[in-house]
Design a protein around this motif. Structure first.
Motif, PDB file in Angstrom:
ATOM      1  N   PHE A  80     -14.153 -19.944  42.830  1.00 26.00           N
ATOM      2  CA  PHE A  80     -14.906 -19.117  43.715  1.00 26.00           C
ATOM      3  C   PHE A  80     -16.205 -19.077  44.470  1.00 26.00           C
ATOM      4  O   PHE A  80     -16.904 -18.572  43.854  1.00 26.00           O
ATOM      5  CB  PHE A  80     -14.013 -17.541  43.278  1.00 26.00           C
ATOM      6  N   SER A 139     -18.167 -16.928  47.266  1.00 28.27           N
ATOM      7  CA  SER A 139     -18.169 -15.426  47.934  1.00 28.27           C
ATOM      8  C   SER A 139     -19.899 -14.879  47.709  1.00 28.27           C
ATOM      9  O   SER A 139     -20.912 -14.793  46.650  1.00 28.27           O
ATOM     10  CB  SER A 139     -17.686 -14.313  47.375  1.00 28.27           C
ATOM     11  N   TRP A 165     -15.813  -7.728  45.237  1.00 24.64           N
ATOM     12  CA  TRP A 165     -15.001  -8.803  44.724  1.00 24.64           C
ATOM     13  C   TRP A 165     -15.527  -9.427  43.554  1.00 24.64           C
ATOM     14  O   TRP A 165     -14.858  -9.864  43.051  1.00 24.64           O
ATOM     15  CB  TRP A 165     -14.820 -10.300  46.180  1.00 24.64           C
ATOM     16  N   THR A 166     -16.764 -10.020  43.677  1.00 26.74           N
ATOM     17  CA  THR A 166     -17.136 -10.650  42.088  1.00 26.74           C
ATOM     18  C   THR A 166     -16.696  -9.334  40.926  1.00 26.74           C
ATOM     19  O   THR A 166     -16.561  -9.788  39.820  1.00 26.74           O
ATOM     20  CB  THR A 166     -17.972 -11.080  42.098  1.00 26.74           C
ATOM     21  N   LEU A 213     -13.000  -8.455  40.321  1.00 28.88           N
ATOM     22  CA  LEU A 213     -12.630 -10.647  39.255  1.00 28.88           C
ATOM     23  C   LEU A 213     -13.377 -10.153  37.832  1.00 28.88           C
ATOM     24  O   LEU A 213     -12.214 -10.755  36.709  1.00 28.88           O
ATOM     25  CB  LEU A 213     -13.561 -11.494  39.090  1.00 28.88           C
ATOM     26  N   CYS A 258     -14.798 -19.647  36.251  1.00 29.28           N
ATOM     27  CA  CYS A 258     -14.549 -20.141  37.603  1.00 29.28           C
ATOM     28  C   CYS A 258     -15.430 -19.788  39.230  1.00 29.28           C
ATOM     29  O   CYS A 258     -15.174 -19.990  39.951  1.00 29.28           O
ATOM     30  CB  CYS A 258     -12.830 -20.187  38.923  1.00 29.28           C
ATOM     31  N   LEU A 259     -16.013 -18.571  38.748  1.00 33.99           N
ATOM     32  CA  LEU A 259     -17.000 -17.993  40.078  1.00 33.99           C
ATOM     33  C   LEU A 259     -18.190 -19.286  40.264  1.00 33.99           C
ATOM     34  O   LEU A 259     -18.662 -19.957  39.453  1.00 33.99           O
ATOM     35  CB  LEU A 259     -17.686 -16.934  39.723  1.00 33.99           C
ATOM     36  N   ALA A 294      -6.887 -10.208  46.831  1.00 32.81           N
ATOM     37  CA  ALA A 294      -7.269 -11.142  45.473  1.00 32.81           C
ATOM     38  C   ALA A 294      -6.292 -10.127  44.203  1.00 32.81           C
ATOM     39  O   ALA A 294      -6.637 -11.488  43.243  1.00 32.81           O
ATOM     40  CB  ALA A 294      -9.050  -9.556  45.250  1.00 32.81           C
ATOM     41  N   GLU A 312     -12.423 -18.866  48.946  1.00 30.23           N
ATOM     42  CA  GLU A 312     -13.606 -18.116  49.891  1.00 30.23           C
ATOM     43  C   GLU A 312     -12.631 -16.317  49.030  1.00 30.23           C
ATOM     44  O   GLU A 312     -11.733 -16.280  49.972  1.00 30.23           O
ATOM     45  CB  GLU A 312     -13.938 -18.354  51.048  1.00 30.23           C
ATOM     46  N   VAL A 313     -13.834 -15.154  48.701  1.00 28.55           N
ATOM     47  CA  VAL A 313     -12.898 -13.726  49.173  1.00 28.55           C
ATOM     48  C   VAL A 313     -13.581 -13.335  49.221  1.00 28.55           C
ATOM     49  O   VAL A 313     -15.092 -13.536  48.627  1.00 28.55           O
ATOM     50  CB  VAL A 313     -12.165 -13.541  47.379  1.00 28.55           C
TER      51      VAL A 313
END
Ligand code: SF4
Length: 359
Positions: A93, A95, A100-101, A104, A114-115, A282, A298-299
């Protein structure tokens, strides 16, 4: 130390203080989001006038946050290769969007591994301004006030943490970034100071180092821009300069669709990439709706990314990026300079300390 004052008041106080050194870093979306402030059309490119206006207000140095977008692309490129080769912690992931982070981490903590570990461009810039930039200009970092100007006005968006430079220097008070100012706040400040005039210099350049971003850095404000910057960097590393530009059909990951995808072939790799925006999408992503489809995703939280759905702003970013002398992070001579003089190489101990966070 962060003071509980309106950012403009606190920053003005720092500018007026004879011993403070005030440094502004401007995110790519800001320079296309102020057309009305400068009596121009929506999406107008006002980069030079903005740098000139800030200097006239007494800001000591005005830097380009697209520099740190490039630095992020290099670190992320190495991270991405390691994960693709090992097939561990995929999909990756990527970004620069803190909303977003945080989303998540709150709603799917198990997917946190996964980030990407690479910090946001704002965080990277703060860490690099008060170390490398300070050294280059013989500045005392404890006297520096670093202000990020960003189009992000979202609650829980860009923040002044972390304080990795303070930890590095053994100073419990020093912060990487001191204030975050939005495009709207900057517009109010410039207008109230009466500095917006037709005589501002449209050709005014950034200060340096940290005063230059490649075309890839410029488009990071729009959906798909971070992905394109990463893929361009990978392409250049694995296939060489002669393969550029545009062997990849970039159009498939550009534009206003909220879900875009492509299979990108770079050297021996066949990479399935997804580009999405909007927290509703998302949510589907975290619920497993796209499981197994992508290697890299990408988010961004907002429609179209940090440009907030503005097609004129998106068009201007792509136009200016195409006209940029360098198309990738590796084309940016200031990126070569910061590695040579300070970070050493991607994922070095210093790079891991200042450019990577804990996921
Ligand atoms: Fe902020 Fe929206 Fe950009 Fe995310 S996409 S960083 S929430 S402006």
């Amino acid at each position: 130390m962060f003071e509980a004052m309106e950012p403009m008041d606190a920053i003005q106080k720092a500018i007026d203080h004879p011993e403070k050194i005030v440094v502004f870093s401007i995110a790519p979306g800001v320079r296309v989001g102020m057309g009305d402030t400068f009596d121009r059309e929506p999406g107008a490119w006002i980069e030079g006038q903005l740098v000139d206006a800030l200097h006239r207000l007494g800001v000591d140095y005005v830097l380009d946050l697209a520099f740190s977008t490039d630095l992020r692309a290099v670190e992320m490129g190495v991270e991405c290769l390691l994960r693709l080769r090992s097939q561990k912690d995929l999909p990756l992931f990527i970004s620069g969007c803190p909303v977003w982070t945080q989303y998540l981490k709150k709603h799917a903590p198990a997917k946190g591994k996964c980030l990407s570990t690479v910090k946001s461009p704002g965080e990277i810039q703060g860490a690099t301004v008060k170390t490398y930039f300070a050294e280059e200009h013989h500045l005392d970092p404890t006297r520096m006030i670093h202000v990020i100007v960003t189009s992000c006005g979202a609650e829980g968006g860009i923040s002044t943490s972390p304080n990795d430079v303070g930890i590095l220097l053994g100073d419990g008070v020093l912060q990487d970034n001191d204030y975050i100012m939005t495009t709207q706040e900057l517009a109010i400040w410039l207008k109230s100071a009466g500095v917006v005039r037709s005589t501002l210099n449209s050709g005014q350049g950034w200060d340096s180092p940290l005063g230059r971003g490649s075309g890839s850095g410029i488009i990071s404000a729009t959906t798909g821009g971070t992905m394109e910057g990463l893929l361009r960097t990978l392409q250049q590393v694995l296939m060489g300069k002669e393969s550029l530009p545009n062997e990849i059909a970039w159009e498939s990951i550009r534009g206003m669709h909220c879900v875009k995808s492509a299979v990108v072939k770079i050297a021996d790799l066949s990479i399935h990439v997804g580009v999405v925006y909007g927290l509703d999408v998302a949510e589907r992503l975290l619920a497993g709706g796209y499981d197994g489809l992508f290697d890299i995703i990408e988010v961004m939280a907002c429609p179209g990314g940090c440009i907030g759905g503005s097609v004129p702003e998106m068009r201007t970013l792509y136009r200016e990026a195409a006209a940029s002398p360098g198309q990738t992070a590796l084309d940016n001579p200031e990126i070569a300079g910061v590695y040579k003089s300070f970070y050493g190489y991607p994922f070095s101990a210093m790079a891991r300390q200042l450019l990577h966070g804990k996921t």
